[in-house]
Design an enzyme around this catalytic site. Structure first.
Site, PDB file in Angstrom:
ATOM      1  N   ASP A  18      36.309  40.202  30.528  1.00 41.54           N
ATOM      2  CA  ASP A  18      37.663  39.777  30.868  1.00 41.54           C
ATOM      3  C   ASP A  18      38.624  40.902  30.441  1.00 41.54           C
ATOM      4  O   ASP A  18      38.696  41.224  29.241  1.00 41.54           O
ATOM      5  CB  ASP A  18      37.933  38.478  30.085  1.00 41.54           C
ATOM      6  CG  ASP A  18      39.341  37.959  30.272  1.00 41.54           C
ATOM      7  OD1 ASP A  18      40.261  38.771  30.487  1.00 41.54           O
ATOM      8  OD2 ASP A  18      39.527  36.733  30.199  1.00 41.54           O
ATOM      9  N   ASP A  74      46.173  38.666  43.025  1.00 42.86           N
ATOM     10  CA  ASP A  74      47.512  38.219  42.636  1.00 42.86           C
ATOM     11  C   ASP A  74      47.415  37.290  41.422  1.00 42.86           C
ATOM     12  O   ASP A  74      46.339  36.805  41.105  1.00 42.86           O
ATOM     13  CB  ASP A  74      48.172  37.503  43.809  1.00 42.86           C
ATOM     14  CG  ASP A  74      48.507  38.493  44.907  1.00 42.86           C
ATOM     15  OD1 ASP A  74      48.454  39.695  44.638  1.00 42.86           O
ATOM     16  OD2 ASP A  74      48.806  38.054  46.024  1.00 42.86           O
ATOM     17  N   GLN A 111      35.237  32.888  41.656  1.00 40.13           N
ATOM     18  CA  GLN A 111      35.833  32.878  42.994  1.00 40.13           C
ATOM     19  C   GLN A 111      34.781  32.736  44.092  1.00 40.13           C
ATOM     20  O   GLN A 111      33.596  32.952  43.861  1.00 40.13           O
ATOM     21  CB  GLN A 111      36.636  34.168  43.206  1.00 40.13           C
ATOM     22  CG  GLN A 111      35.863  35.454  42.930  1.00 40.13           C
ATOM     23  CD  GLN A 111      36.731  36.569  42.378  1.00 40.13           C
ATOM     24  OE1 GLN A 111      37.928  36.628  42.653  1.00 40.13           O
ATOM     25  NE2 GLN A 111      36.139  37.464  41.599  1.00 40.13           N
ATOM     26  N   HIS A 129      44.123  52.156  48.321  1.00 37.77           N
ATOM     27  CA  HIS A 129      43.570  53.134  47.385  1.00 37.77           C
ATOM     28  C   HIS A 129      44.261  54.498  47.502  1.00 37.77           C
ATOM     29  O   HIS A 129      44.485  55.174  46.508  1.00 37.77           O
ATOM     30  CB  HIS A 129      42.055  53.248  47.584  1.00 37.77           C
ATOM     31  CG  HIS A 129      41.349  51.954  47.302  1.00 37.77           C
ATOM     32  ND1 HIS A 129      40.600  51.293  48.240  1.00 37.77           N
ATOM     33  CD2 HIS A 129      41.330  51.180  46.190  1.00 37.77           C
ATOM     34  CE1 HIS A 129      40.121  50.167  47.695  1.00 37.77           C
ATOM     35  NE2 HIS A 129      40.557  50.076  46.466  1.00 37.77           N
ATOM     36  N   ASP A 138      43.886  46.677  39.029  1.00 39.46           N
ATOM     37  CA  ASP A 138      43.508  46.492  40.427  1.00 39.46           C
ATOM     38  C   ASP A 138      42.901  45.098  40.552  1.00 39.46           C
ATOM     39  O   ASP A 138      41.694  44.931  40.711  1.00 39.46           O
ATOM     40  CB  ASP A 138      42.489  47.587  40.784  1.00 39.46           C
ATOM     41  CG  ASP A 138      42.001  47.482  42.220  1.00 39.46           C
ATOM     42  OD1 ASP A 138      42.646  46.768  43.006  1.00 39.46           O
ATOM     43  OD2 ASP A 138      40.973  48.109  42.542  1.00 39.46           O
ATOM     44  N   GLU A 183      35.444  44.817  34.883  1.00 36.69           N
ATOM     45  CA  GLU A 183      35.464  43.812  35.959  1.00 36.69           C
ATOM     46  C   GLU A 183      34.948  42.494  35.391  1.00 36.69           C
ATOM     47  O   GLU A 183      33.898  42.457  34.753  1.00 36.69           O
ATOM     48  CB  GLU A 183      34.578  44.320  37.117  1.00 36.69           C
ATOM     49  CG  GLU A 183      34.250  43.307  38.198  1.00 36.69           C
ATOM     50  CD  GLU A 183      35.465  42.756  38.935  1.00 36.69           C
ATOM     51  OE1 GLU A 183      36.232  43.553  39.510  1.00 36.69           O
ATOM     52  OE2 GLU A 183      35.641  41.511  38.943  1.00 36.69           O
TER      53      GLU A 183
END
Lengths: 239, 239
Positions: free
Chosen positions: A137, A159, A30, A61, A156, A104
């Site tokens: 992943d 989209d 990204q 949060h 978390d 992450e």
């Protein structure tokens, strides 16, 4: 400078007057940008969408934390995504736990946030020892870790874009089920109740039901920096 | 075209992609503009602030209606402001009442909305006969009408700018008290809980208390087209 996010589902913009672009890069996954602003402090954008700020908009949060209503002070928590560490910081301040695993996919998120959202990474050593980071992943990680058991699992993520859409799939929820304890809580960020009901919320609930999750609720909350100011989590429980 | 509102209290913008400027005028009191948009239908702006839309964001009127929880099917209602008739339309559809008086300072608002928000003005004749419009300054009107008695009084005005600030004053609340029935409901729009708490909400509550209003509550609700997406009413009752 006016930094803005365009939401094509609603044809609306939200913008924050910022002082300066502090950092800009492109990871394998990204575009990452950090701006400084007067009202919100530093502001993180991923692929031109506002994600987190230092000040004034931590409803996301707070709301997630409110949903973790277990009475278990040894709870084991898994966070898929969450590399900004906003959630880890909140949990470590307000809950008692024995372990938090963060999975992450993008190490650049963690490195960027360590520098520009420093406060999220400030822990004393007793907390630090209970937090583990896996750069992986989340979908694949959950598939192979079926020997672990968690009290709380939180997705978390962004989209359901090309990276995140696997985290909204039937098979992923099936695998989540394997690593969640009996009565364990599963929380999934589920977009805006105003614009994502048909494409995210409704199908997510259906998939959770198919996988025998119970006590499924949609929890809507005010999030000023996200499109149209209202966001949601879906909380469910393993029977 | 991007039509945007800048909120200088939070240094943020909210914008709607619009098709066309349908109407623009300047009344004695304010700048009035109407745009057409795909998502929201027609959009009304007063002094460059979004006010009402035809579609998708009627949380303001819904929430106000929810607060009118009287069990009185002959209730008499006074609306100060509200010349867009959004509230009259909602009440007439969902509540039983004997009378609605609307006191709007600016006849250009009513004329503009009659043309561009037609649906708010569609009533059958039995409803029409129970609705009266007074083009007058609400503050002055309330002062001289102390022979009338209402079950519900709603202040549906702009924020306390030079025109509206009298509607947030001690002496106004004293006069409201005269024309409100025992146990009557008083509802005041009270800005954003995020940015107006100190300057609008807190002082309003203090003044209501000074004037012996009881059961004072702040009711926050999601309003996507207002700054930062969260707005509020203060509801109180005459003892």
């Amino acid at each position: 400078m006016l930094v803005k996010e365009y939401c094509k589902k609603s044809n609306t913009f939200f913008g924050i007057k910022c002082q300066k672009l502090l950092y800009s890069t492109k990871s394998k996954f990204q575009k990452i940008k950090v701006y400084s602003s007067k009202t919100f402090g530093n502001v993180l954008m991923l692929d031109d969408c506002f994600m987190i700020t230092e000040k004034c908009s931590d409803h996301y949060h707070d709301e997630c934390l409110r949903l973790i209503d277990l009475k278990n002070n040894k709870m084991k928590v898994l966070i898929i995504g969450g590399g900004d560490f906003g959630l880890v910081k909140k949990i470590s301040k307000e809950k008692s736990f024995s372990k938090i695993d963060v999975v992450e996919i993008d190490d650049k998120i963690i490195n960027t946030c360590k520098k520009y959202f420093k406060n999220n990474f400030k822990f004393n050593s007793s907390i630090k020892n209970k937090v583990s980071i896996y750069i992986d992943d989340g979908y694949e990680w959950v598939k192979k870790k079926n020997n672990l058991k968690y009290d709380v699992i939180i997705i978390d993520c962004t989209d359901p874009n090309p990276i995140a859409k696997k985290l909204y799939s039937n098979i992923f929820y099936k695998n989540i089920n394997y690593i969640l304890k009996k009565n364990g809580i599963f929380i999934q960020q589920s977009g805006s109740p105003v614009i994502d009901y048909k494409k995210i919320i409704k199908p997510t609930i259906k998939k959770l039901k198919n996988n025998n999750f119970k006590k499924i609720i949609i929890s809507a909350f005010h999030m000023p920096i996200y499109p149209l100011g209202l966001w949601s989590f879906i909380k469910s429980q393993k029977p």
